[in-house]
Design a protein around this motif. Structure first.
Motif, PDB file in Angstrom:
ATOM      1  N   LEU A   1     -42.061  18.209 -49.628  1.00 39.83           N
ATOM      2  CA  LEU A   1     -41.489  18.995 -48.563  1.00 39.83           C
ATOM      3  C   LEU A   1     -42.509  19.113 -47.375  1.00 39.83           C
ATOM      4  CD1 LEU A   1     -38.612  20.078 -47.452  1.00 39.83           C
ATOM      5  CD2 LEU A   1     -39.318  22.148 -48.370  1.00 39.83           C
ATOM      6  N   LEU A   2     -42.270  18.763 -46.164  1.00 43.62           N
ATOM      7  CA  LEU A   2     -43.355  19.059 -45.246  1.00 43.62           C
ATOM      8  C   LEU A   2     -42.570  19.922 -44.250  1.00 43.62           C
ATOM      9  CD1 LEU A   2     -45.692  18.171 -43.528  1.00 43.62           C
ATOM     10  CD2 LEU A   2     -44.179  16.292 -42.704  1.00 43.62           C
ATOM     11  N   VAL A   3     -43.237  20.995 -44.128  1.00 42.73           N
ATOM     12  CA  VAL A   3     -42.756  22.225 -43.379  1.00 42.73           C
ATOM     13  C   VAL A   3     -43.592  22.328 -42.084  1.00 42.73           C
ATOM     14  CG1 VAL A   3     -41.749  24.581 -43.439  1.00 42.73           C
ATOM     15  CG2 VAL A   3     -42.063  23.142 -45.516  1.00 42.73           C
ATOM     16  N   MET A   4     -42.852  22.527 -40.973  1.00 38.05           N
ATOM     17  CA  MET A   4     -43.730  22.832 -39.549  1.00 38.05           C
ATOM     18  C   MET A   4     -42.816  24.308 -39.085  1.00 38.05           C
ATOM     19  SD  MET A   4     -43.879  18.985 -37.793  1.00 38.05           S
ATOM     20  CE  MET A   4     -42.522  18.493 -38.488  1.00 38.05           C
ATOM     21  N   ALA A   5     -43.710  24.988 -38.581  1.00 38.55           N
ATOM     22  CA  ALA A   5     -43.215  26.250 -38.170  1.00 38.55           C
ATOM     23  C   ALA A   5     -43.979  26.807 -36.895  1.00 38.55           C
ATOM     24  CB  ALA A   5     -43.424  27.414 -39.268  1.00 38.55           C
ATOM     25  N   SER A   6     -43.086  27.737 -36.266  1.00 41.46           N
ATOM     26  CA  SER A   6     -43.566  28.171 -34.705  1.00 41.46           C
ATOM     27  C   SER A   6     -43.250  29.956 -34.691  1.00 41.46           C
ATOM     28  CB  SER A   6     -43.330  27.272 -33.621  1.00 41.46           C
ATOM     29  OG  SER A   6     -43.260  28.125 -32.428  1.00 41.46           O
ATOM     30  N   GLU A   7     -44.031  30.458 -33.973  1.00 39.48           N
ATOM     31  CA  GLU A   7     -43.574  31.770 -33.528  1.00 39.48           C
ATOM     32  C   GLU A   7     -42.536  31.759 -32.409  1.00 39.48           C
ATOM     33  OE1 GLU A   7     -47.914  32.001 -35.040  1.00 39.48           O
ATOM     34  OE2 GLU A   7     -46.892  30.751 -33.692  1.00 39.48           O
TER      35      GLU A   7
ATOM     36  N   LEU B   1     -38.754  19.015 -43.949  1.00 42.58           N
ATOM     37  CA  LEU B   1     -38.768  17.617 -43.862  1.00 42.58           C
ATOM     38  C   LEU B   1     -38.652  17.190 -45.334  1.00 42.58           C
ATOM     39  CD1 LEU B   1     -39.395  17.878 -40.995  1.00 42.58           C
ATOM     40  CD2 LEU B   1     -40.433  15.918 -41.077  1.00 42.58           C
ATOM     41  N   PRO B   2     -37.633  16.579 -46.221  1.00 37.24           N
ATOM     42  CA  PRO B   2     -37.832  16.385 -47.365  1.00 37.24           C
ATOM     43  C   PRO B   2     -38.438  15.057 -47.491  1.00 37.24           C
ATOM     44  CG  PRO B   2     -35.453  15.901 -46.564  1.00 37.24           C
ATOM     45  CD  PRO B   2     -36.355  16.761 -45.557  1.00 37.24           C
TER      46      PRO B   2
ATOM     47  N   LEU C   1     -37.892  13.422 -36.265  1.00 40.05           N
ATOM     48  CA  LEU C   1     -38.296  14.292 -37.495  1.00 40.05           C
ATOM     49  C   LEU C   1     -38.138  13.265 -38.719  1.00 40.05           C
ATOM     50  CD1 LEU C   1     -36.861  17.825 -36.642  1.00 40.05           C
ATOM     51  CD2 LEU C   1     -39.169  16.948 -36.669  1.00 40.05           C
ATOM     52  N   GLU C   2     -36.970  12.675 -38.697  1.00 32.77           N
ATOM     53  CA  GLU C   2     -36.608  11.890 -39.798  1.00 32.77           C
ATOM     54  C   GLU C   2     -37.738  10.621 -39.990  1.00 32.77           C
ATOM     55  OE1 GLU C   2     -32.211  10.898 -40.238  1.00 32.77           O
ATOM     56  OE2 GLU C   2     -31.898  12.511 -38.913  1.00 32.77           O
ATOM     57  N   ARG C   3     -38.018  10.355 -38.919  1.00 32.82           N
ATOM     58  CA  ARG C   3     -38.920   9.038 -38.622  1.00 32.82           C
ATOM     59  C   ARG C   3     -40.427   9.540 -39.298  1.00 32.82           C
ATOM     60  NH1 ARG C   3     -37.606   6.010 -32.828  1.00 32.82           N
ATOM     61  NH2 ARG C   3     -35.626   5.288 -33.587  1.00 32.82           N
ATOM     62  N   ILE C   4     -40.576  10.672 -39.076  1.00 34.65           N
ATOM     63  CA  ILE C   4     -41.911  11.073 -39.455  1.00 34.65           C
ATOM     64  C   ILE C   4     -41.983  11.431 -40.834  1.00 34.65           C
ATOM     65  CG2 ILE C   4     -43.641  13.291 -39.175  1.00 34.65           C
ATOM     66  CD1 ILE C   4     -42.689  13.612 -36.346  1.00 34.65           C
ATOM     67  N   ALA C   5     -40.897  11.975 -41.311  1.00 34.34           N
ATOM     68  CA  ALA C   5     -40.739  12.093 -42.991  1.00 34.34           C
ATOM     69  C   ALA C   5     -40.874  10.665 -43.600  1.00 34.34           C
ATOM     70  CB  ALA C   5     -39.495  12.843 -43.007  1.00 34.34           C
ATOM     71  N   GLY C   6     -39.896   9.681 -43.113  1.00 38.74           N
ATOM     72  CA  GLY C   6     -40.069   8.514 -43.943  1.00 38.74           C
ATOM     73  C   GLY C   6     -41.387   7.810 -43.672  1.00 38.74           C
ATOM     74  N   MET C   7     -42.177   8.032 -42.702  1.00 40.80           N
ATOM     75  CA  MET C   7     -43.527   7.514 -42.522  1.00 40.80           C
ATOM     76  C   MET C   7     -44.403   8.216 -43.584  1.00 40.80           C
ATOM     77  SD  MET C   7     -44.285   6.373 -38.517  1.00 40.80           S
ATOM     78  CE  MET C   7     -44.484   8.367 -38.238  1.00 40.80           C
TER      79      MET C   7
ATOM     80  N   SER D   1     -34.004  18.566 -52.206  1.00 39.69           N
ATOM     81  CA  SER D   1     -33.497  17.542 -52.742  1.00 39.69           C
ATOM     82  C   SER D   1     -32.127  17.190 -51.972  1.00 39.69           C
ATOM     83  CB  SER D   1     -33.216  17.483 -54.052  1.00 39.69           C
ATOM     84  OG  SER D   1     -34.512  17.442 -54.668  1.00 39.69           O
ATOM     85  N   GLY D   2     -31.530  18.542 -51.840  1.00 38.88           N
ATOM     86  CA  GLY D   2     -29.827  18.558 -51.116  1.00 38.88           C
ATOM     87  C   GLY D   2     -29.981  18.523 -49.739  1.00 38.88           C
ATOM     88  N   LEU D   3     -31.196  18.128 -49.130  1.00 41.05           N
ATOM     89  CA  LEU D   3     -31.028  18.068 -47.482  1.00 41.05           C
ATOM     90  C   LEU D   3     -30.719  16.824 -47.168  1.00 41.05           C
ATOM     91  CD1 LEU D   3     -34.413  20.177 -46.574  1.00 41.05           C
ATOM     92  CD2 LEU D   3     -32.170  20.697 -46.094  1.00 41.05           C
ATOM     93  N   PRO D   4     -29.700  16.663 -46.356  1.00 41.67           N
ATOM     94  CA  PRO D   4     -29.188  15.302 -46.043  1.00 41.67           C
ATOM     95  C   PRO D   4     -30.171  14.972 -44.654  1.00 41.67           C
ATOM     96  CG  PRO D   4     -27.547  16.750 -45.104  1.00 41.67           C
ATOM     97  CD  PRO D   4     -28.480  17.578 -46.106  1.00 41.67           C
ATOM     98  N   ARG D   5     -30.770  15.794 -44.084  1.00 44.55           N
ATOM     99  CA  ARG D   5     -31.492  15.598 -42.931  1.00 44.55           C
ATOM    100  C   ARG D   5     -32.511  16.496 -42.689  1.00 44.55           C
ATOM    101  NH1 ARG D   5     -26.619  16.365 -41.378  1.00 44.55           N
ATOM    102  NH2 ARG D   5     -26.232  14.134 -41.183  1.00 44.55           N
ATOM    103  N   PRO D   6     -33.416  16.650 -42.098  1.00 44.31           N
ATOM    104  CA  PRO D   6     -34.545  17.647 -41.948  1.00 44.31           C
ATOM    105  C   PRO D   6     -33.642  18.985 -41.368  1.00 44.31           C
ATOM    106  CG  PRO D   6     -35.462  15.967 -40.857  1.00 44.31           C
ATOM    107  CD  PRO D   6     -34.051  15.389 -41.213  1.00 44.31           C
ATOM    108  N   TYR D   7     -34.073  20.222 -41.897  1.00 43.30           N
ATOM    109  CA  TYR D   7     -33.516  21.398 -41.673  1.00 43.30           C
ATOM    110  C   TYR D   7     -34.349  21.890 -40.492  1.00 43.30           C
ATOM    111  CZ  TYR D   7     -33.149  26.623 -41.609  1.00 43.30           C
ATOM    112  OH  TYR D   7     -33.239  27.910 -40.995  1.00 43.30           O
TER     113      TYR D   7
END
Length: 220
Positions: A184-190, A172-173, A204-210, A140-146
């Motif tokens: 919350l949508l999370v993407m991660a990598s090694e 992505l909130p 990323l913001e566009r993906i979160a909005g969609m 909730s406190g994320l102004p943009r994707p971390y």
């Protein structure tokens, strides 16, 4: 040159009197400077040509870089468009979740994707697993994707056995139109550089909005 004169004085005089070399044009032919590449003595005209060539090479390199950025952005835009079409085509929440996983893991080649929803109804799958209040407050406190290191993030536990090897992630909130966060949508990598801290977040913001709009459009 007077003993008390400095090179700055000469430079200032020439700047203040641009007609000097018009009145003493023969001096231009006598002045030589070292070639920055070979070190041999060259005339002022040749030195200027070398400098212009260097500037042209630098501009060409910058143009190539900009073209590369443009092509990369075009490719990302095409992938985002494909995801948008898939989300529009999905007729239920489960289909939208499958579309997210399929496109993010396929077209975007994201090795690990996790989704949690806590304010958009109930349903089957890990997407509706209980979420700690700390994670909800963080999202909730994320102004943009971390974007940054995966270590120390609460959502890292969502990846099970793979969590130990993950080095970077983006979170992505997902928000309602009024701004309330419901997932919350999370993407991660090694790869520690895949989602580095300085990564641009526009797409990323566009993906979160969609994703948010699509998931809220239909019931679970």
């Amino acid at each position: 040159m007077r003993p008390d004169m400095k090179s700055e004085d000469v430079a200032r005089y020439i700047q203040d009197h641009p007609e000097f070399f018009e009145q003493h044009a023969e001096l231009l032919a006598l002045i030589t400077l070292p070639d920055p590449h070979s070190g041999r003595a060259v005339s002022i005209t040749e030195r200027q040509l070398f400098n212009l060539r260097d500037k042209v090479r630098a501009l060409e390199a910058k143009l190539v870089e900009l073209v590369g950025f443009g092509e990369e952005n075009d490719a990302i835009s095409e992938k985002v468009h494909g995801l948008a079409v898939a989300l529009i085509a999905a007729t239920d929440r489960a289909g939208m979740v499958r579309a997210l996983y399929s496109h993010l893991g396929g077209a975007f080649a994201v090795p690990h994707v996790a989704l949690r929803l806590w304010g958009a109804g109930q349903g089957d799958g890990h997407e509706y697993d209980p979420v700690d209040d700390a994670v909800k407050a963080f999202a909730s406190g994320l102004p943009r994707p971390y974007c940054g290191a995966a270590g120390g993030q609460e959502s890292l536990a969502w990846f099970g056995d793979a969590a130990a090897g993950l080095q970077s992630m983006t979170q992505l909130p997902l928000r309602e139109s009024g701004g309330a966060c419901f997932g919350l949508l999370v993407m991660a990598s090694e790869d520690p550089q895949r989602f580095h801290a300085d990564l641009g977040t526009l797409y990323l913001e566009r993906i979160a909005g969609m994703a948010a709009a699509a998931l809220l459009r239909v019931a679970a």
